[in-house]
Design a protein around this motif. Sequence first.
Motif, mmCIF file in Angstrom:
data_model
loop_
_atom_site.group_PDB
_atom_site.id
_atom_site.type_symbol
_atom_site.label_atom_id
_atom_site.label_comp_id
_atom_site.label_asym_id
_atom_site.label_seq_id
_atom_site.Cartn_x
_atom_site.Cartn_y
_atom_site.Cartn_z
ATOM 1 N N GLU A 2 0.951 -1.140 -0.082
ATOM 2 C CA GLU A 2 -0.102 -0.130 0.159
ATOM 3 C C GLU A 2 0.851 1.376 -0.145
ATOM 4 O O GLU A 2 1.847 1.262 0.846
ATOM 5 N N LEU A 3 0.601 2.176 -0.792
ATOM 6 C CA LEU A 3 1.592 3.288 -0.961
ATOM 7 C C LEU A 3 0.522 4.457 -0.785
ATOM 8 O O LEU A 3 -0.792 4.725 -1.192
ATOM 9 N N VAL A 42 -3.174 3.770 -2.450
ATOM 10 C CA VAL A 42 -3.437 2.869 -3.515
ATOM 11 C C VAL A 42 -2.745 1.539 -3.143
ATOM 12 O O VAL A 42 -1.648 1.478 -2.501
ATOM 13 N N THR A 43 -3.078 0.321 -3.561
ATOM 14 C CA THR A 43 -2.502 -0.796 -3.385
ATOM 15 C C THR A 43 -1.787 -1.086 -4.817
ATOM 16 O O THR A 43 -2.397 -1.001 -5.820
ATOM 17 N N ALA A 44 -0.543 -1.319 -4.683
ATOM 18 C CA ALA A 44 0.154 -1.435 -5.768
ATOM 19 C C ALA A 44 1.105 -2.865 -5.986
ATOM 20 O O ALA A 44 1.625 -3.132 -4.906
ATOM 21 N N LYS A 45 1.281 -3.571 -7.139
ATOM 22 C CA LYS A 45 1.932 -4.468 -7.283
ATOM 23 C C LYS A 45 3.233 -4.226 -7.803
ATOM 24 O O LYS A 45 3.372 -3.984 -9.126
ATOM 25 N N ALA A 46 4.177 -3.635 -6.875
ATOM 26 C CA ALA A 46 5.711 -3.080 -7.316
ATOM 27 C C ALA A 46 6.412 -3.279 -5.990
ATOM 28 O O ALA A 46 6.211 -3.538 -4.994
ATOM 29 N N ALA A 47 7.836 -3.387 -6.698
ATOM 30 C CA ALA A 47 8.743 -3.491 -5.739
ATOM 31 C C ALA A 47 9.614 -2.362 -5.299
ATOM 32 O O ALA A 47 9.133 -1.154 -6.107
ATOM 33 N N TYR A 48 10.379 -2.193 -4.480
ATOM 34 C CA TYR A 48 10.921 -0.750 -4.158
ATOM 35 C C TYR A 48 11.587 -0.135 -5.321
ATOM 36 O O TYR A 48 11.440 1.112 -5.274
#
Length: 79
Positions: A2-3, A42-48
Amino acid sequence: MELLFELLKTVPDLPADEVIACLAAEQITHTTLQRSAEVLVVTAKAAYPEVRRLAARLSHTAVVDELLFSCPPDELTAF
């Protein structure tokens, strides 16, 4: 993950729209959880590394945070 994007209040709607456009440009799958003039969550499918690259593109966002926890204010009075 979550961002939480802390948005600048320069122009209404532009900062949140910029974040959403940049998420799409970076091909980061996301779901909007909360949107206001101050923040976008947002909920995101992402790496750092992807989040860092995304943050570098944003000009109407003050800070990008990873949201670890949230609850209604009345639940905090129990502590």
